[in-house]
Design a protein around this motif. Structure first.
Motif, short mmCIF file in Angstrom:
data_model
loop_
_atom_site.label_atom_id
_atom_site.label_comp_id
_atom_site.label_asym_id
_atom_site.label_seq_id
_atom_site.Cartn_x
_atom_site.Cartn_y
_atom_site.Cartn_z
N VAL A 101 0.88 -1.17 0.00
CA VAL A 101 0.00 0.00 0.00
C VAL A 101 0.91 1.22 0.00
N PHE A 102 0.67 2.13 -0.93
CA PHE A 102 1.55 3.28 -1.16
C PHE A 102 0.67 4.53 -1.31
N THR A 103 0.75 5.44 -0.33
CA THR A 103 -0.03 6.67 -0.38
C THR A 103 0.89 7.87 -0.48
N SER A 104 0.43 8.91 -1.16
CA SER A 104 1.22 10.12 -1.35
C SER A 104 0.34 11.34 -1.14
N SER A 105 0.93 12.37 -0.53
CA SER A 105 0.19 13.61 -0.29
C SER A 105 1.17 14.77 -0.17
N LYS A 106 0.61 15.96 -0.05
CA LYS A 106 1.46 17.14 0.14
C LYS A 106 2.14 17.10 1.49
N HIS A 107 1.44 16.56 2.50
CA HIS A 107 1.96 16.56 3.87
C HIS A 107 1.90 15.16 4.46
N ARG A 108 2.85 14.83 5.34
CA ARG A 108 3.04 13.47 5.84
C ARG A 108 1.83 12.89 6.58
N LYS A 109 1.13 13.68 7.37
CA LYS A 109 0.05 13.14 8.20
C LYS A 109 -1.03 12.47 7.35
N ASN A 110 -1.42 13.11 6.27
CA ASN A 110 -2.44 12.51 5.39
C ASN A 110 -1.94 11.20 4.79
N ALA A 111 -0.71 11.17 4.33
CA ALA A 111 -0.16 9.95 3.73
C ALA A 111 -0.10 8.82 4.76
N ILE A 112 0.39 9.12 5.95
CA ILE A 112 0.53 8.10 7.00
C ILE A 112 -0.84 7.60 7.46
N ASP A 113 -1.74 8.52 7.77
CA ASP A 113 -3.06 8.14 8.27
C ASP A 113 -3.86 7.37 7.22
#
Length: 145
Positions: A101-113
């Motif tokens: 599972v690989f998520t990407s976002s502008k900021h780390r919290k969204n990607a991690i959560d």
């Protein structure tokens, strides 16, 4: 609404596949964080027998529909740039990767959560079954934990 994707790969998810997925995101300069979850087959000992591999099976149409639903709801809940989910089918040996599972976002919290949210939902809701294979040719259905 995003396009429905085939998330299933035959056999183990290779390190090359994972690294290529990461490399392809280096051109997306609006991403500030990635979160990656790798599920690996454990050599659990059960009743004095060691798990050598897990054979994964699914009802593919049902699983893909549920995974698409999870993807859509995750995009609504978290501010993500992109998301990838891959799960193995067939035999995956102990030590090999079966879930990516690989998520990407502008900021780390969204990607991690989002990554954690996806993994928990997959484990609880997606019809994927694993048969633990032992060296003595015995097997048993695995229970998710």
């Amino acid at each position: 609404m995003h396009k429905k994707k085939n998330v299933f790969l035959e056999g183990a998810i290779t390190p090359e596949f994972i690294s290529n997925s990461i490399v392809h995101h280096s051109v997306k300069t609006n991403i500030g964080a990635h979160s990656i979850f790798l599920g690996q087959v454990r050599a659990d000992e059960i009743e004095d027998k060691e798990v050598q591999a897990i054979f994964y099976t699914t009802h593919q149409d049902m699983a893909e529909n549920k995974l698409h639903e999870i993807r859509e709801e995750t995009f609504e809940k978290f501010d993500l740039t992109c998301m990838h989910i891959y799960h193995s089918l067939g035999e995956v040996k102990a030590g090999e990767i079966c879930l990516f599972v690989f998520t990407s976002s502008k900021h780390r919290k969204n990607a991690i959560d989002a990554c954690e949210y996806i993994v928990e939902r997959i484990k609880k809701e997606v019809p994927i079954w694993g048969k633990e294979l032992f060296s003595d040719n015995e097997h048993q259905w695995k229970t998710n934990q």
